[in-house]
Design a protein around this motif. Sequence first.
Motif, PDB file in Angstrom:
ATOM      1  N   LEU A 166       0.769  -1.314  -0.144  1.00 40.02           N
ATOM      2  CA  LEU A 166       0.052  -0.251  -0.015  1.00 40.02           C
ATOM      3  C   LEU A 166       0.856   1.323  -0.110  1.00 40.02           C
ATOM      4  O   LEU A 166       0.404   2.182  -0.545  1.00 40.02           O
ATOM      5  CB  LEU A 166      -0.963   0.024   1.282  1.00 40.02           C
ATOM      6  N   GLN A 167       2.065   1.239   0.798  1.00 39.44           N
ATOM      7  CA  GLN A 167       2.710   2.432   0.697  1.00 39.44           C
ATOM      8  C   GLN A 167       3.438   2.698  -0.518  1.00 39.44           C
ATOM      9  O   GLN A 167       3.498   3.710  -1.117  1.00 39.44           O
ATOM     10  CB  GLN A 167       3.972   2.363   1.582  1.00 39.44           C
ATOM     11  N   VAL A 176       1.869   2.102  -3.488  1.00 31.14           N
ATOM     12  CA  VAL A 176       0.842   2.642  -4.123  1.00 31.14           C
ATOM     13  C   VAL A 176       0.575   4.138  -3.827  1.00 31.14           C
ATOM     14  O   VAL A 176       0.360   5.246  -4.649  1.00 31.14           O
ATOM     15  CB  VAL A 176      -0.490   1.839  -4.275  1.00 31.14           C
ATOM     16  N   VAL A 177       0.189   4.493  -2.456  1.00 32.42           N
ATOM     17  CA  VAL A 177       0.129   5.783  -1.972  1.00 32.42           C
ATOM     18  C   VAL A 177       1.188   6.532  -1.806  1.00 32.42           C
ATOM     19  O   VAL A 177       0.928   7.739  -2.079  1.00 32.42           O
ATOM     20  CB  VAL A 177      -0.781   5.311  -0.550  1.00 32.42           C
TER      21      VAL A 177
END
Length: 55
Positions: free
Chosen positions: A50-51, A53-54
């Motif tokens: 997730l990191q 992507v975000v």
Amino acid sequence: MAAMKPRTSDGPLEVTKEGRGIIMRVPLEGGGRLVVELTPAEATELREALQGVVG
């Protein structure tokens, strides 16, 4: 016969530690929840993905 009640809200995203596992409850757009049990290693991998992507 049980009464059918409309779902108004399934609540926010929840993450809890239960025993050795981590339980993640994600509300779904059409109603209901996706419930996922993760190990700590899987939770770490999810965090890293997730990191990426975000940011």
